[in-house]
Structures are given as structure tokens and as C-alpha cells.
Design a protein around this motif. Structure first.
Motif, PDB file in Angstrom:
ATOM      1  N   PHE A   1       0.858   7.398   8.838  1.00  0.00           N
ATOM      2  CA  PHE A   1      -0.428   7.847   8.503  1.00  0.00           C
ATOM      3  C   PHE A   1      -1.068   8.549   9.668  1.00  0.00           C
ATOM      4  CE2 PHE A   1       0.779   4.406   5.775  1.00  0.00           C
ATOM      5  CZ  PHE A   1       0.244   4.677   4.372  1.00  0.00           C
TER       6      PHE A   1
ATOM      7  N   HIS B   1      -0.149  11.615   4.243  1.00  0.00           N
ATOM      8  CA  HIS B   1      -1.295  10.384   4.031  1.00  0.00           C
ATOM      9  C   HIS B   1      -2.064  10.267   5.412  1.00  0.00           C
ATOM     10  CE1 HIS B   1       1.056   9.767   0.513  1.00  0.00           C
ATOM     11  NE2 HIS B   1       2.125   9.434   1.120  1.00  0.00           N
ATOM     12  N   SER B   2      -3.406  10.123   5.086  1.00  0.00           N
ATOM     13  CA  SER B   2      -4.134   9.639   6.448  1.00  0.00           C
ATOM     14  C   SER B   2      -4.930   8.625   5.887  1.00  0.00           C
ATOM     15  CB  SER B   2      -5.104  10.929   6.535  1.00  0.00           C
ATOM     16  OG  SER B   2      -5.841  11.178   5.498  1.00  0.00           O
ATOM     17  N   LEU B   3      -5.764   7.994   7.002  1.00  0.00           N
ATOM     18  CA  LEU B   3      -6.400   6.820   6.879  1.00  0.00           C
ATOM     19  C   LEU B   3      -7.711   6.849   7.874  1.00  0.00           C
ATOM     20  CD1 LEU B   3      -3.670   4.076   7.217  1.00  0.00           C
ATOM     21  CD2 LEU B   3      -5.200   4.323   5.170  1.00  0.00           C
ATOM     22  N   THR B   4      -8.903   6.466   7.186  1.00  0.00           N
ATOM     23  CA  THR B   4     -10.055   6.179   8.072  1.00  0.00           C
ATOM     24  C   THR B   4     -10.045   4.887   8.824  1.00  0.00           C
ATOM     25  OG1 THR B   4     -11.372   5.311   6.135  1.00  0.00           O
ATOM     26  CG2 THR B   4     -11.289   7.629   6.773  1.00  0.00           C
TER      27      THR B   4
ATOM     28  N   TYR C   1       0.757  -1.358   0.070  1.00  0.00           N
ATOM     29  CA  TYR C   1       0.055  -0.051  -0.025  1.00  0.00           C
ATOM     30  C   TYR C   1       0.799   1.177   0.245  1.00  0.00           C
ATOM     31  CZ  TYR C   1      -3.575   3.374   1.348  1.00  0.00           C
ATOM     32  OH  TYR C   1      -4.478   4.418   1.194  1.00  0.00           O
TER      33      TYR C   1
ATOM     34  N   GLN D   1     -10.599   2.509   5.980  1.00  0.00           N
ATOM     35  CA  GLN D   1      -9.230   2.134   5.044  1.00  0.00           C
ATOM     36  C   GLN D   1      -8.229   1.470   5.658  1.00  0.00           C
ATOM     37  OE1 GLN D   1      -8.838   6.384   4.154  1.00  0.00           O
ATOM     38  NE2 GLN D   1      -9.569   6.351   2.138  1.00  0.00           N
ATOM     39  N   LEU D   2      -8.125   1.782   6.900  1.00  0.00           N
ATOM     40  CA  LEU D   2      -7.001   0.940   7.758  1.00  0.00           C
ATOM     41  C   LEU D   2      -7.194  -0.288   7.583  1.00  0.00           C
ATOM     42  CD1 LEU D   2      -5.132   2.203  10.786  1.00  0.00           C
ATOM     43  CD2 LEU D   2      -6.121  -0.291  10.505  1.00  0.00           C
TER      44      LEU D   2
ATOM     45  N   ASN E   1      -6.818  -2.187   3.944  1.00  0.00           N
ATOM     46  CA  ASN E   1      -5.507  -2.327   3.481  1.00  0.00           C
ATOM     47  C   ASN E   1      -4.491  -2.987   4.149  1.00  0.00           C
ATOM     48  OD1 ASN E   1      -5.578  -0.663   0.657  1.00  0.00           O
ATOM     49  ND2 ASN E   1      -6.503   0.689   2.284  1.00  0.00           N
TER      50      ASN E   1
ATOM     51  N   LEU F   1      -4.663   9.673  11.287  1.00  0.00           N
ATOM     52  CA  LEU F   1      -5.772   8.889  11.310  1.00  0.00           C
ATOM     53  C   LEU F   1      -7.112   9.763  11.292  1.00  0.00           C
ATOM     54  CD1 LEU F   1      -4.758   6.295  13.847  1.00  0.00           C
ATOM     55  CD2 LEU F   1      -4.920   5.888  11.355  1.00  0.00           C
TER      56      LEU F   1
END
Length: 304
Positions: A262, A184-187, A174, A190-191, A194, A264
Motif C-alpha cells: 500500500f 492501493h493506498s491508505l491514509t 482487508y 484507514q491504516l 483496518n 501511504l
């Protein structure tokens, strides 16, 4: 130390009237008058001008009053310092992180200089244990990192917020698909999508970050655990060694080519805070200790 005679002159200068001054000092007017006459005789110069019953300081009187104020101030300081050095007491301190232990170790140097007779007892455990110790009264003051201060609103003080980021080996597929120039960020969705099958290195149950992480992805996701530890530096080392992924406070997340960080969504923050025992009567040593902690956080935790 008897300094009330200095106060006689200052109160007479303040009121300008012998009757009002004697009433304020709770002494008789003849007593005050006799004292003033004796002082002026000893000094060899009038301290006051008397015009129509109004007492006004002469130049010598102004000098006398100036030194009287200094003597009273120094006497007050002396009495406080004697009381401070004579006080023997004990303060029970709890901590929940290595960063808090570092802070306590540093500020105790100054604390011991000012309160050498105050005994400190120090214990360290996770957030849940410290919360219980505060609630039970077995710890007076706890320096912790917590996910929330809601349950300790009236008995807490926030020192600093620190973001918690998701750390991933840069070799992960990823990460390879991302532009290196962007943040970069993740919900949580998404976390999980991936990285759901990737081994996780997580903080131990009962710790602040573990509370944050468990709430972030909810009850429907069970991570594959590679390791559990209370040491943020160990998590960073294991992520850098491609053992798994983990959550790291920004104070332990320096830029490194082998790790991609990342943020969050929503962002996670751990709160560095002081918790107080509910029935604690805060005295001068407690207040000084907390003041030292506040100043330490301002000076040393600027980059969180």
C-alpha cells in the motif's frame, strides 16, 4: 619542473608585442629578446615574423606553440598527481543503512586507486547516532537515509528519494476484500482502523523510517509490536511469513503474491543523502568520494 621558457613563447604569441609580453612575464625586454633569439637559433628556424613591431607566429612557431601547450598541460597533470599520491590524510565516514555500506564498499575500489594514501575509517549506526556524530565532528561525512534535510540544509547533498510502502500479508482479511487489479493506498486513519490490532514489525527507534512512521500515525496510536529490527529484508521476510505487517522501502519490496503493498497518503519518502561536518574543509579526496557516490546512486538506484 621549470617550464617558464615555454610560457615566454606562448605569451609573446598571445600579446604580439615584445614590451607587453615582457611586462606580463615580469622579465626585462632584453631577456625575452635574447631567449627568443637563442630558441630560434637552436631550432634553426624563425618562430615569429616581425612586421612593424608586431610578432606573428610562423608555421614553425605555431607547431612550437602547440607542443608547448601540451607540455604545460602534462606538467600540470603530473604535479597534481604527484601531490595526490604524496598526500597522507584520513577521512572518517559514517553510514546508517546496509544500502549505504554496499555503496561505500563499491566506490572505495575506485577511490583507493586514485587516493591510495588516504586512510578511511568507517562506522555504522542509526540515523540519530550519525546526526549526533556529524554535529559533534567525530565523523567527517555521513551517508545516511533521513526523513528530512531541514536541520542540515547547508551541509548536505541529496542523492535519491525512495518511497516507503506498507506491506501486509495477502491473506489478511482487508487484502482479501480488495480488487487485485488496482494499486492501493491508505491514509493514517484507514491504516489504524483496518490494521490497528495486527502485530507490527517496525524499524528500531532512531532510524529514518521509524521517524517517518511515528510522524505518519501521530502520538495517539500505539502499535502492537511483534518485532523491532534495523533490517528491511528481515521485515519483508516476516511479513511474507504472516508474522505481521510493516513498512518497507521500495528497493526492498519486489512483487510477491504473498504480500500486498500500500502507498501511504501522504506518501512517505526516505532521503538517501550525504551529511557533512560543519567545519569540514572539503579537499580533493572528499570531493572525489562524493562524486563517486553521486554517480553510484545514478547508476544503481534507478528503480526506487
Amino acid at each position: 619542473m621549470d617550464t617558464r621558457y615555454l610560457e615566454y613563447i606562448l605569451v609573446l604569441a598571445e600579446t604580439g608585442n615584445m614590451t607587453r609580453a615582457s611586462e606580463k612575464l615580469f622579465i626585462s625586454q632584453p631577456t625575452l629578446s635574447q631567449f627568443l633569439a637563442k630558441q630560434e637559433q637552436e631550432i634553426g628556424s624563425p618562430l615569429f615574423q616581425r612586421i612593424n613591431g608586431v610578432y606573428t607566429l610562423t608555421p614553425v612557431g605555431h607547431l612550437y606553440a602547440e607542443y608547448a601547450r601540451k607540455v604545460l598541460s602534462l606538467t600540470n597533470m603530473l604535479e597534481k598527481d604527484v601531490q595526490r599520491l604524496s598526500t597522507t590524510s584520513r577521512i572518517s565516514i559514517g553510514t546508517s543503512t546496509s544500502r549505504a555500506i554496499q555503496m561505500i564498499t563499491s566506490i572505495l575500489i575506485d577511490f583507493r586507486k586514485y587516493y591510495p594514501r588516504v586512510e578511511i575509517t568507517l562506522s555504522n549506526d542509526n540515523l540519530q547516532v550519525m546526526r549526533n556524530a556529524i554535529n559533534k565532528g567525530t565523523v567527517d561525512i555521513a551517508f545516511v537515509t533521513t526523513d528530512s534535510l531541514e536541520s542540515h540544509k547547508a551541509e548536505s547533498l541529496e542523492l535519491k528519494k525512495e518511497e516507503v510502502v506498507f506491506a501486509v500479508p495477502s491473506t489478511h482479511p482487508y487484502c482479501q476484500s480488495l480488487s487485485s487489479k488496482k494499486k492501493h493506498s491508505l491514509t493514517s486513519a484507514q491504516l489504524i482502523k483496518n490494521f490497528g490490532s495486527t502485530p507490527f514489525i517496525l524499524q528500531l527507534k532512531g532510524s529514518c523510517i521509524r521517524y517517518l512512521v511515528d510522524a505518519f500515525w501521530g502520538k495517539d496510536f500505539t502499535p502492537l509490536l511483534a518485532c523491532s529490527t534495523s533490517h528491511a529484508q528481515s521485515i519483508w521476510d516476516m511479513v511474507a511469513s504472516n508474522i505481521g505487517v510493516g513498512f518497507i522501502p521500495t528497493g526492498y519490496a519486489p512483487p510477491a503474491p504473498q504480500i500486498t503493498y500500500f502507498s501511504l497518503e501522504p506518501k512517505l519518502y526516505r532521503i538517501h543523502a550525504v551529511l557533512f561536518r560543519k567545519d569540514l574543509i572539503t579537499e580533493a579526496p572528499h570531493k572525489y568520494l562524493v562524486d563517486l557516490a553521486v554517480n553510484y546512486a545514478k547508476e544503481n538506484w534507478k528503480n526506487f
